[in-house]
Design a protein around this motif. Sequence first.
Motif, mmCIF file in Angstrom:
data_model
loop_
_atom_site.group_PDB
_atom_site.id
_atom_site.type_symbol
_atom_site.label_atom_id
_atom_site.label_comp_id
_atom_site.label_asym_id
_atom_site.label_seq_id
_atom_site.Cartn_x
_atom_site.Cartn_y
_atom_site.Cartn_z
ATOM 1 N N ALA A 163 -92.478 24.106 -3.983
ATOM 2 C CA ALA A 163 -91.679 25.042 -4.777
ATOM 3 C C ALA A 163 -90.352 24.454 -5.253
ATOM 4 O O ALA A 163 -89.670 25.059 -6.080
ATOM 5 C CB ALA A 163 -91.423 26.314 -3.969
ATOM 6 N N LYS A 164 -89.982 23.270 -4.751
ATOM 7 C CA LYS A 164 -88.718 22.657 -5.166
ATOM 8 C C LYS A 164 -88.762 22.281 -6.640
ATOM 9 O O LYS A 164 -89.825 22.109 -7.230
ATOM 10 C CB LYS A 164 -88.425 21.427 -4.307
ATOM 11 N N LYS A 165 -87.574 22.115 -7.212
ATOM 12 C CA LYS A 165 -87.451 21.784 -8.640
ATOM 13 C C LYS A 165 -88.262 20.537 -8.992
ATOM 14 O O LYS A 165 -88.984 20.517 -9.979
ATOM 15 C CB LYS A 165 -85.977 21.588 -8.985
ATOM 16 N N ASP A 166 -88.136 19.503 -8.191
ATOM 17 C CA ASP A 166 -88.910 18.270 -8.410
ATOM 18 C C ASP A 166 -90.232 18.377 -7.660
ATOM 19 O O ASP A 166 -90.512 17.604 -6.754
ATOM 20 C CB ASP A 166 -88.127 17.043 -7.924
ATOM 21 N N HIS A 167 -91.042 19.358 -8.048
ATOM 22 C CA HIS A 167 -92.283 19.589 -7.315
ATOM 23 C C HIS A 167 -93.232 18.404 -7.459
ATOM 24 O O HIS A 167 -93.107 17.594 -8.376
ATOM 25 C CB HIS A 167 -92.945 20.902 -7.746
ATOM 26 N N ASN B 289 -98.495 31.238 -7.440
ATOM 27 C CA ASN B 289 -97.081 31.094 -7.786
ATOM 28 C C ASN B 289 -96.972 30.431 -9.162
ATOM 29 O O ASN B 289 -97.477 29.326 -9.372
ATOM 30 C CB ASN B 289 -96.394 30.238 -6.706
ATOM 31 N N GLY B 290 -96.295 31.092 -10.090
ATOM 32 C CA GLY B 290 -96.152 30.554 -11.440
ATOM 33 C C GLY B 290 -95.530 29.172 -11.484
ATOM 34 O O GLY B 290 -95.853 28.363 -12.339
ATOM 35 N N ALA B 291 -94.641 28.868 -10.535
ATOM 36 C CA ALA B 291 -93.951 27.573 -10.528
ATOM 37 C C ALA B 291 -94.844 26.440 -10.021
ATOM 38 O O ALA B 291 -94.582 25.276 -10.310
ATOM 39 C CB ALA B 291 -92.694 27.660 -9.661
ATOM 40 N N THR B 292 -95.896 26.770 -9.269
ATOM 41 C CA THR B 292 -96.726 25.722 -8.674
ATOM 42 C C THR B 292 -98.194 25.788 -9.088
ATOM 43 O O THR B 292 -98.971 24.912 -8.720
ATOM 44 C CB THR B 292 -96.657 25.792 -7.126
ATOM 45 N N ARG B 293 -98.571 26.763 -9.872
ATOM 46 C CA ARG B 293 -100.008 26.964 -10.169
ATOM 47 C C ARG B 293 -100.643 25.809 -10.926
ATOM 48 O O ARG B 293 -101.851 25.612 -10.855
ATOM 49 C CB ARG B 293 -100.231 28.277 -10.905
ATOM 50 N N ASP B 294 -99.856 25.031 -11.670
ATOM 51 C CA ASP B 294 -100.439 23.942 -12.463
ATOM 52 C C ASP B 294 -100.492 22.604 -11.729
ATOM 53 O O ASP B 294 -100.956 21.612 -12.295
ATOM 54 C CB ASP B 294 -99.667 23.777 -13.771
#
Length: 109
Positions: free
Chosen positions: A47-51, A76-81
């Motif tokens: 989930a960190k910015k630099d995922h 999670n929208g931030a990590t789904r891809d």
Amino acid sequence: MSSSQQKSRVLIVDDTPENIEVLAEILGNDYEALVAINGATALEIAAKKDHPNLVLLDVMMPEMDGYEVCRRLKANGATRDIPIIFVTAMNDVEDETHGFELGAVDFIT
């Protein structure tokens, strides 16, 4: 290597230190290896910015198994891809099918 040529980040998630060591050594020269020994830590790192650019995920872990980690990352929208590859000793067709249903891109036994 200049900062514009930053290495891709691979998150290795496994509760067995020997497995982490092997994968980190294989990937070490070409990738930045991030490590989590449980699902909760994996979710925090992802989930960190630099995922991470890729997650190598064990299925059988205490507390939160790899399937649940995958499900949460994909929800999670931030990590789904972030592509997820299961790396596991489990080799039943049902296990593999379940991993793909949750959104994994590959299942390596």
